[in-house]
Design a protein around this motif. Structure first.
Motif, mmCIF file in Angstrom:
data_model
loop_
_atom_site.group_PDB
_atom_site.id
_atom_site.type_symbol
_atom_site.label_atom_id
_atom_site.label_comp_id
_atom_site.label_asym_id
_atom_site.label_seq_id
_atom_site.Cartn_x
_atom_site.Cartn_y
_atom_site.Cartn_z
ATOM 1 N N ILE A 79 -10.427 71.967 -4.910
ATOM 2 C CA ILE A 79 -10.394 71.465 -6.278
ATOM 3 C C ILE A 79 -11.790 70.967 -6.637
ATOM 4 O O ILE A 79 -12.321 70.050 -6.010
ATOM 5 N N ILE A 80 -12.395 71.610 -7.620
ATOM 6 C CA ILE A 80 -13.745 71.255 -8.048
ATOM 7 C C ILE A 80 -13.660 70.111 -9.050
ATOM 8 O O ILE A 80 -12.888 70.162 -10.001
ATOM 9 N N VAL A 81 -14.479 69.075 -8.810
ATOM 10 C CA VAL A 81 -14.461 67.910 -9.698
ATOM 11 C C VAL A 81 -15.752 67.743 -10.494
ATOM 12 O O VAL A 81 -15.765 67.045 -11.508
ATOM 13 N N LYS A 82 -16.849 68.364 -10.035
ATOM 14 C CA LYS A 82 -18.121 68.300 -10.763
ATOM 15 C C LYS A 82 -18.861 69.610 -10.575
ATOM 16 O O LYS A 82 -18.754 70.246 -9.525
ATOM 17 N N LYS A 109 -28.050 79.500 -10.133
ATOM 18 C CA LYS A 109 -27.493 78.653 -9.074
ATOM 19 C C LYS A 109 -26.601 77.603 -9.714
ATOM 20 O O LYS A 109 -26.820 77.187 -10.853
ATOM 21 N N LEU A 110 -25.602 77.190 -8.969
ATOM 22 C CA LEU A 110 -24.626 76.229 -9.478
ATOM 23 C C LEU A 110 -24.359 75.198 -8.398
ATOM 24 O O LEU A 110 -24.055 75.546 -7.257
ATOM 25 N N TRP A 111 -24.517 73.925 -8.749
ATOM 26 C CA TRP A 111 -24.181 72.829 -7.833
ATOM 27 C C TRP A 111 -22.731 72.455 -8.109
ATOM 28 O O TRP A 111 -22.312 72.319 -9.260
ATOM 29 N N ILE A 112 -21.970 72.304 -7.028
ATOM 30 C CA ILE A 112 -20.529 72.045 -7.135
ATOM 31 C C ILE A 112 -20.148 70.907 -6.198
ATOM 32 O O ILE A 112 -20.665 70.808 -5.089
ATOM 33 N N PHE A 151 -24.582 80.745 -19.507
ATOM 34 C CA PHE A 151 -24.482 80.334 -18.100
ATOM 35 C C PHE A 151 -24.438 78.809 -17.999
ATOM 36 O O PHE A 151 -23.648 78.250 -17.238
ATOM 37 N N ASN A 152 -25.273 78.141 -18.785
ATOM 38 C CA ASN A 152 -25.329 76.680 -18.743
ATOM 39 C C ASN A 152 -24.103 76.009 -19.346
ATOM 40 O O ASN A 152 -23.930 74.799 -19.208
ATOM 41 N N SER A 153 -23.229 76.782 -19.991
ATOM 42 C CA SER A 153 -22.007 76.218 -20.590
ATOM 43 C C SER A 153 -20.877 76.093 -19.562
ATOM 44 O O SER A 153 -19.742 75.815 -19.932
ATOM 45 N N VAL A 154 -21.191 76.261 -18.281
ATOM 46 C CA VAL A 154 -20.184 76.165 -17.227
ATOM 47 C C VAL A 154 -19.407 74.855 -17.357
ATOM 48 O O VAL A 154 -19.965 73.816 -17.713
ATOM 49 N N HIS A 155 -18.128 74.931 -17.085
ATOM 50 C CA HIS A 155 -17.271 73.747 -17.133
ATOM 51 C C HIS A 155 -16.162 73.906 -16.097
ATOM 52 O O HIS A 155 -16.007 74.976 -15.506
ATOM 53 N N ILE A 156 -15.418 72.858 -15.888
ATOM 54 C CA ILE A 156 -14.277 72.921 -14.973
ATOM 55 C C ILE A 156 -13.026 73.158 -15.805
ATOM 56 O O ILE A 156 -12.706 72.371 -16.699
ATOM 57 N N ASP A 157 -12.351 74.246 -15.528
ATOM 58 C CA ASP A 157 -11.109 74.561 -16.220
ATOM 59 C C ASP A 157 -10.036 73.600 -15.711
ATOM 60 O O ASP A 157 -9.758 73.556 -14.511
ATOM 61 N N LYS A 158 -9.472 72.836 -16.580
ATOM 62 C CA LYS A 158 -8.503 71.810 -16.180
ATOM 63 C C LYS A 158 -7.221 72.414 -15.593
ATOM 64 O O LYS A 158 -6.575 71.799 -14.758
ATOM 65 N N ARG A 159 -6.884 73.613 -16.001
ATOM 66 C CA ARG A 159 -5.672 74.253 -15.491
ATOM 67 C C ARG A 159 -5.888 74.820 -14.087
ATOM 68 O O ARG A 159 -5.079 74.587 -13.192
ATOM 69 N N THR A 160 -6.999 75.533 -13.886
ATOM 70 C CA THR A 160 -7.249 76.184 -12.600
ATOM 71 C C THR A 160 -8.077 75.337 -11.640
ATOM 72 O O THR A 160 -8.168 75.659 -10.466
ATOM 73 N N GLN A 161 -8.705 74.293 -12.157
ATOM 74 C CA GLN A 161 -9.532 73.374 -11.366
ATOM 75 C C GLN A 161 -10.662 74.100 -10.647
ATOM 76 O O GLN A 161 -10.992 73.810 -9.500
ATOM 77 N N THR A 162 -11.243 75.068 -11.347
ATOM 78 C CA THR A 162 -12.415 75.764 -10.832
ATOM 79 C C THR A 162 -13.432 75.913 -11.958
ATOM 80 O O THR A 162 -13.137 75.591 -13.110
ATOM 81 N N VAL A 163 -14.622 76.391 -11.611
ATOM 82 C CA VAL A 163 -15.664 76.567 -12.609
ATOM 83 C C VAL A 163 -15.330 77.755 -13.497
ATOM 84 O O VAL A 163 -14.764 78.751 -13.047
ATOM 85 N N ALA A 164 -15.688 77.633 -14.775
ATOM 86 C CA ALA A 164 -15.368 78.678 -15.743
ATOM 87 C C ALA A 164 -16.431 78.722 -16.827
ATOM 88 O O ALA A 164 -17.145 77.743 -17.064
ATOM 89 N N TRP A 165 -16.493 79.879 -17.469
ATOM 90 C CA TRP A 165 -17.361 80.095 -18.619
ATOM 91 C C TRP A 165 -16.503 80.746 -19.680
ATOM 92 O O TRP A 165 -15.914 81.813 -19.446
ATOM 93 N N ASP A 209 -14.066 83.023 -14.540
ATOM 94 C CA ASP A 209 -13.923 81.911 -13.608
ATOM 95 C C ASP A 209 -14.150 82.456 -12.203
ATOM 96 O O ASP A 209 -14.144 83.663 -11.990
ATOM 97 N N LEU A 210 -14.390 81.564 -11.265
ATOM 98 C CA LEU A 210 -14.686 81.971 -9.898
ATOM 99 C C LEU A 210 -13.700 81.333 -8.940
ATOM 100 O O LEU A 210 -13.246 80.204 -9.152
ATOM 101 N N ASP A 211 -13.393 82.048 -7.884
ATOM 102 C CA ASP A 211 -12.452 81.576 -6.867
ATOM 103 C C ASP A 211 -13.027 80.350 -6.165
ATOM 104 O O ASP A 211 -14.083 80.428 -5.523
ATOM 105 N N PRO A 212 -12.365 79.203 -6.259
ATOM 106 C CA PRO A 212 -12.911 77.981 -5.649
ATOM 107 C C PRO A 212 -12.982 78.051 -4.129
ATOM 108 O O PRO A 212 -13.838 77.420 -3.514
#
Length: 85
Positions: free
Chosen positions: A7-10, A18-21, A51-65, A70-73
């Motif tokens: 579960i990604i929180v930040k 590159k993406l810090w998670i 690319f910089n608009s990345v966010h955490i999808d509240k439903r899937t709890q992973t990064v999304a654009w 979205d990407l597999d956490p």
């Protein structure tokens, strides 16, 4: 093998695709996504603003654009663990 929820929180976009998670258990690190950039749906990343608009999808709890990318956490988690070894 120990199982962890993924579960990604930040997340923060960094230069050169590159993406810090950070995960809910405290594991954090950077993943390099430039191998995806420009391919298929990832051609949307040709716009750095998108690319910089990345966010955490509240439903899937992973990064999304947007609504389509979205990407597999678990894959992201494995990449961070590999990078940290």
């Amino acid at each position: 093998m120990e199982f962890h929820r993924a579960i990604i929180v930040k997340c923060e976009p960094h230069d050169n695709y590159k993406l810090w998670i950070q995960f809910d258990d405290g594991l954090s690190g950077e993943v390099d996504l430039k191998n995806l950039a420009g391919k298929g749906v990832f051609s949307a990343w040709n716009s750095i603003e998108f690319f910089n608009s990345v966010h955490i999808d509240k439903r899937t709890q992973t990064v999304a654009w947007g609504a389509d990318i979205d990407l597999d956490p678990y894959v992201l988690r494995d990449q961070i663990i590999s990078n940290n070894q």
